[in-house]
Design an enzyme around this catalytic site. Structure first.
Site, PDB file in Angstrom:
ATOM      1  N   LYS A  54       1.175  -0.880  -0.674  1.00 38.57           N
ATOM      2  CA  LYS A  54       0.491  -0.262   0.265  1.00 38.57           C
ATOM      3  C   LYS A  54       0.774   1.444   0.101  1.00 38.57           C
ATOM      4  CE  LYS A  54      -4.159  -2.463   2.255  1.00 38.57           C
ATOM      5  NZ  LYS A  54      -4.291  -3.185   3.525  1.00 38.57           N
ATOM      6  N   GLN A  98      -4.225  -1.320  10.024  1.00 39.58           N
ATOM      7  CA  GLN A  98      -4.090  -2.916   8.844  1.00 39.58           C
ATOM      8  C   GLN A  98      -4.923  -4.046   9.786  1.00 39.58           C
ATOM      9  OE1 GLN A  98      -3.384  -3.463   5.849  1.00 39.58           O
ATOM     10  NE2 GLN A  98      -3.800  -5.718   6.549  1.00 39.58           N
ATOM     11  N   ASP A 121     -11.202   2.772   4.128  1.00 37.29           N
ATOM     12  CA  ASP A 121     -11.357   1.298   4.379  1.00 37.29           C
ATOM     13  C   ASP A 121     -13.045   0.770   4.130  1.00 37.29           C
ATOM     14  OD1 ASP A 121      -9.795  -0.264   4.356  1.00 37.29           O
ATOM     15  OD2 ASP A 121      -8.982  -0.844   6.114  1.00 37.29           O
TER      16      ASP A 121
END
Ligand code: NAP
Length: 295
Positions: A54, A98, A121
């Site tokens: 990412k 994460q 997200d």
């Protein structure tokens, strides 16, 4: 078989180059760039790989990219303090913590504390609700949104089609269903899970199958009808001593028995995986444009 493949890697590359063009033009106009912060707690090898890719992609797009690594024994308060700082950092437009965090961390509470306008997200309940109601200002979660984009860019008709989603997780199955029933997508949706009585019978009625089960090669050819479009979200490591790394990656679909019957199918790797990162970059650009009120 080649012509049946939905090549996620190629479609993700297309999206990335569209984003690059837009970022460059917005930078020229405003002198600003999107900022993405990724928080990793601990040293889980798979999470490290995801976070690094990412970060690498954000850098390659010219984003302001920040990686924060906290120790495996970080407290809930320490993680919340980092989130708070990022919420208040004007150079950061997207925040991602994460998953999965170590067991002492209450992930739900962390998500609740991310500013929904920076929740790229798409896991904050506010964004879940906005996406479910079809409002334009939410963030769809990256993996299901990537699956929908694969269908669109592969010109798969979704209107009036029967989509069967296998899996009901909050990050894939449920939001996938939410996207497939939106006006404009217009599928009729069945969601299956571990208590579904006859999974094969449900899948055989599908025009489109989206598999997010987490069991290697679980969906086999006998469960799928001729002409089905198959999207395989699964990423599983299976021991394989013939490979240099000692394992191979496979999906939740048994490619060898399903592909001959499928109209189109995503490979693993190279299918849904690259799309997740592309849609994260896309959500970050979206957050930037909304927060900076440009574009
Ligand atoms: P998850 O949270 O473990 O959910 C799995 C779902 O599968 C659950 O709803 C479970 O049902 C259902 N299930 C389990 N056994 C089943 C059975 N025998 N029959 C029918 N349904 C069954 O997994 P997830 O996070 O959604 O991830 C699913 C897969 O996608 C994993 O392989 C993961 O690695 C992969 N993934 C890939 C990406 C990507 O970027 N490509 C992103 C996220 C996830 P219950 O709810 O009844 O337990």
């Amino acid at each position: 078989m080649e012509e049946k493949l939905i090549r996620g890697k190629i479609i993700a590359d297309e999206i990335i180059s569209e984003l690059r063009e837009e970022v460059n033009s917005l930078k020229e106009k405003s002198g600003k760039v999107p900022g993405l912060a990724v928080v990793l707690i601990g040293e889980d090898p798979a999470s490290k790989v995801y976070v690094n890719s990412k970060e690498k992609m954000a850098n390659s797009l010219g984003y302001h990219s920040v990686k924060i690594v906290l120790p495996i024994d970080a407290t809930q308060e320490a993680v919340l303090a980092v989130v708070d700082e990022l919420n208040n950092d004007p150079a950061i437009h997207g925040i991602l913590v994460q998953s999965p965090p170590p067991p002492q961390i209450d992930e739900e509470q962390i998500i609740l504390n991310i500013n929904p306008k920076k929740d790229v997200d798409g896991f904050h309940p506010s964004n879940v609700g906005l996406v479910f109601t079809g409002a334009k200002d939410g963030f769809p979660p990256c993996t299901p949104w990537g699956c929908l984009e694969l269908l669109k860019r592969s010109k798969v008709e979704t209107k009036g089609k029967h989509a069967v989603i296998v899996g009901r997780s909050n990050i894939v199955g449920k939001p996938m269903a939410s996207l497939m029933i939106q006006k404009g997508v217009d599928s009729t949706v069945t969601i299956c899970h571990s208590r579904t009585a006859d999974l094969g019978a449900e899948i055989r009625r599908a025009d489109i199958v989206i598999a997010a089960v987490g069991i290697p090669e679980f969906i086999t050819g006998d469960m799928v009808s001729e002409g089905t479009v198959v999207i395989d979200v699964g990423i599983n490591r299976v021991d394989d001593e013939s490979r240099p790394r000692g394992y191979r990656l496979c999906g939740d679909v048994d490619f060898d028995s399903v592909a001959p019957k499928a109209a189109l199918i995503t490979p693993v790797p190279g299918g849904v995986g690259p799309m997740t990162i592309a849609m994260l970059m896309s959500n970050t650009l979206l957050a930037f444009k909304r927060i900076e009120n440009i574009g």
